[in-house]
Design an enzyme around this catalytic site. Structure first.
Site, PDB file in Angstrom:
ATOM      1  N   LYS A   1       0.812  -1.223   0.000  1.00  0.00           N
ATOM      2  CA  LYS A   1       0.000   0.000   0.000  1.00  0.00           C
ATOM      3  C   LYS A   1       0.843   1.269   0.000  1.00  0.00           C
ATOM      4  O   LYS A   1       1.893   1.325   0.640  1.00  0.00           O
ATOM      5  CB  LYS A   1      -0.878   0.034   1.267  1.00  0.00           C
ATOM      6  CG  LYS A   1      -2.021  -0.975   1.275  1.00  0.00           C
ATOM      7  CD  LYS A   1      -2.861  -0.766   2.536  1.00  0.00           C
ATOM      8  CE  LYS A   1      -3.811  -1.912   2.818  1.00  0.00           C
ATOM      9  NZ  LYS A   1      -4.919  -2.005   1.855  1.00  0.00           N
TER      10      LYS A   1
ATOM     11  N   GLY B   1     -13.911  -4.963   5.759  1.00  0.00           N
ATOM     12  CA  GLY B   1     -14.832  -5.462   6.771  1.00  0.00           C
ATOM     13  C   GLY B   1     -15.246  -6.912   6.610  1.00  0.00           C
ATOM     14  O   GLY B   1     -16.055  -7.415   7.392  1.00  0.00           O
TER      15      GLY B   1
END
Lengths: 295, 207
Positions: free
Chosen positions: A82, A215
Site C-alpha cells: 500500500k 470489513g
C-alpha cells in the site's frame, strides 16, 4: 514485433488472473506463508493490519521496504503493498522494489487531499478503492488497472462493502437500460469520465476487475460479496485477528470458490474458532471513517 | 460438443465467453461430478498454488488425471503448470504432460509482456501464409523441456518454449483468452472433435 511491457492489457491481465480468489493482508513473512498455504491468490504486505491502524491512531504510511522484500522472497504468489493516496514517491519506491501491485489506499493516511496518483506514469499496476461508480471510473481514468470497494477497513463489519458493491453494480445495471443521450448527464452526475462510462455501458461491467474489500471477516461474508457480483475478495484484519488464522483463511478461500453452494459454505464455516472482534460501523464517529478518504 | 472450464479460481469466465462466442456449450467445473458430461476441459490462468490446493481439497486430482488420460485438456499459464510433470517446486500437479515448467520464469509483474508468436500449427492451410499470434504473458511460466511424446508448438524468438502439445493435451504459457484472437480456442475444439470421433465411433455418422 518487439516485446511490449507495462501495457494496460498486461496490468489489467494480472488482476484477471486473481479473479475468484482471496487476497490476504499479512504483516510478517510467516503470515505470508500461512496465506499462501491456505490458497491465497496474492498477499498484501503491510506493517499493521487496518484494525491495528485504527486502534493505534497516528499517521499510517507505506511499510518498510525490508519487510516487503522479505515477504516477496518468501512466497511464489503476487505481492501487493500500500501507498498513501497521492503519495507518488512511495509508489516510485514500491515500483523499484518490484512489487506486483500497488494499492493506493485510504487505509493509510492520505498525502494529498485533492489528487490521486497519476497511475499511467508507472510500469507496475495499481488497485484503488471506491464507494460508487463515479469514484471507480475516476480511478480507472487515472490509470488504475483494478478496483475494489472501500468498505470500512478494520471493523469486521461487512455493511459498507455491501453498500459500495450495491452502489457500483446497481449503477451499472441502470446504465444498461439508459438511452445514450442520457449518458452525458449521468456522467456529470457521477463525476465519471464520459468515455469510460460509455465503455462500462457497452461491456455491462467495469472495464477492469472489481474486488470487494473492507470489513469481510467470515466465509459467508466472502460468499455474500461474490453473490452480489464482485470478481474476488480482499480480507484484511479478518484473518490474522481471528482465533485460528490458517483455518479461517482456508475456509474463506473455499467459500470464495464455492460461493453458490450453501452445503459447502456450511461445511467450511464449522468450528472456525473466534472471529476477529468486530466494531459496528454505526458506532464509529464520522470523522474516524476511513472510506471517506479519497476524492 | 460440451466444454468444461475448471472454475476453482482464475480467468475461467474469459475462456467461457470466448467459447460461447464460437457457439460452444460451456459448463463450469468445481466438483468431480461435473466432469462427467463434458468432452474437453480448459484449465484457466490463475494462481497454480490456489487451483492445485482447491483441486486436492475437493478430490479433483484423480478425476482430472483420468479425464486427461481419455479426453482433451488445455491449460493456459497456471493450467499449463498443473498439466506438467515437474514445476521445480513442491505443489500439486496432474503430471499428464511430459513437460517441465519454471514458474514466474520471466520475473515479477513488471516483466509481464505482450509479443507476437509464430505458431505453425495454427496456419490456415494456405502455403507459407501465416498471421502471427499476439500473446499476453502475465507472470508467465516457461516450458523448460518437452520430452517423449510432447512436442513444441511455439517458441519465443530466442527459442524458449511457450506452447506444447502431447496428443490431446495442450499447454500454453500465455493467455489466448485475453486477446480477441480465437484461433487457439478453435485449435483446441478440433482436438476435442478428433478425440470424440475416436472414442465414440457413432459420432459424426450421418444416418
Amino acid at each position: 514485433m518487439e516485446k511490449q511491457v507495462a501495457t494496460f492489457e498486461v496490468k489489467k491481465g494480472l488482476a484477471q488472473m486473481l479473479k475468484g480468489g482471496v487476497i490476504m493482508d499479512v504483516v510478517t513473512a510467516e503470515h505470508a506463508r500461512i496465506a499462501e498455504d491456505a490458497g491465497a491468490v496474492a498477499v498484501m504486505a503491510l506493517e499493521r493490519v487496518p484494525a491495528d491502524i485504527r486502534a493505534d491512531g497516528g499517521v499510517a504510511r507505506m511499510s518498510d521496504p525490508g519487510l516487503i522484500e522479505e515477504i516477496m522472497n518468501t512466497v511464489s504468489i503476487p505481492v501487493m503493498a500500500k501507498v498513501r493516496i497521492g503519495h507518488f514517491v512511495e509508489a516510485q519506491i514500491l515500483e523499484s522494489l518490484g512489487v506486483d501491485y500497488v494499492d493506493e489506499s485510504e487505509v493509510l493516511t492520505p498525502a494529498d487531499e485533492e489528487h490521486h496518483i497519476n497511475k499511467h506514469d508507472f510500469k507496475i499496476p495499481f488497485v484503488c478503492g471506491c464507494r460508487n461508480l463515479g469514484e471507480a471510473l475516476r480511478r480507472v481514468g487515472e490509470g488504475a488497472a483494478m478496483i475494489r470497494t472501500k468498505g470500512e477497513a478494520g471493523t469486521g463489519d461487512v455493511v459498507e462493502a455491501v453498500r459500495h458493491a450495491r452502489s457500483v453494480l446497481g449503477d451499472i445495471r441502470r446504465l444498461q437500460t439508459m438511452p445514450d443521450e442520457e449518458l452525458m448527464a449521468f456522467a456529470k452526475h457521477l463525476g465519471a469520465p464520459y468515455e469510460l462510462l460509455k465503455e462500462t455501458k457497452e461491456l455491462g461491467r467495469l472495464p477492469v476487475v472489481n474486488f470487494a474489500a473492507g470489513g469481510l471477516a467470515t466465509p459467508a461474508d466472502a460468499a455474500l460479496m461474490m453473490q452480489l457480483g464482485v470478481d474476488g475478495v480482499f480480507v484484511g484484519s479478518g484473518i490474522f485477528k481471528s482465533g485460528d488464522p490458517a483455518k479461517r483463511a482456508e475456509a474463506i478461500v473455499k467459500a470464495t470458490t464455492h460461493f453458490e453452494d450453501a452445503a459447502i459454505l456450511a461445511d467450511v464455516s464449522r468450528n472456525l474458532g473466534e472471529p476477529m472482534v468486530g466494531r459496528q460501523v454505526t458506532d464509529i464517529p464520522e470523522a474516524e471513517l476511513i472510506a471517506q478518504r479519497g476524492w | 460438443m460440451k466444454i468444461g472450464v475448471l472454475a476453482l479460481q482464475g480467468d475461467f469466465a474469459e475462456h467461457q465467453s470466448m467459447l460461447e462466442g464460437l457457439g460452444v456449450q460451456v459448463s463450469q467445473v468445481r466438483l468431480p461430478g461435473q466432469l462427467e458430461a463434458i468432452d474437453g476441459l480448459i484449465i484457466p490462468g490463475g494462481e497454480s498454488t490456489t487451483i492445485g490446493k482447491l483441486a486436492v481439497d475437493f478430490n479433483l486430482m484423480e478425476p482430472l488425471i483420468s479425464f486427461g488420460e481419455a479426453k482433451p485438456i488445455w491449460g493456459t499459464c497456471a493450467g499449463a503448470i498443473l498439466l506438467s510433470k515437474d514445476a521445480r517446486r513442491p505443489q500439486p500437479l496432474l503430471g499428464l504432460m511430459d513437460i517441465s515448467v519454471e514458474r514466474n520464469a520471466f520475473g515479477r509483474q513488471v516483466e509481464s509482456f505482450e509479443a507476437d508468436l509464430d505458431v505453425p500449427a495454427l496456419s490456415e492451410s494456405r502455403k507459407g501464409e501465416q498471421r502471427p499470434f499476439h500473446a499476453v504473458f502475465i507472470r508467465a511460466p516457461l516450458i523448460q523441456e518437452v520430452r517423449g511424446e510432447a512436442k513444441t508448438l511455439s517458441t519465443l524468438p530466442d527459442g524458449r518454449i511457450v506452447a506444447a502439445q502431447e496428443g490431446h493435451l495442450l499447454a500454453t504459457s500465455f493467455h489466448p483468452e485475453l486477446t480477441g484472437d480465437d484461433r487457439f480456442h478453435r485449435y483446441f475444439l478440433q482436438l476435442v472433435e478428433i478425440s470424440k470421433a475416436e472414442t465414440d465411433p457413432m459420432a459424426g455418422v450421418v444416418e
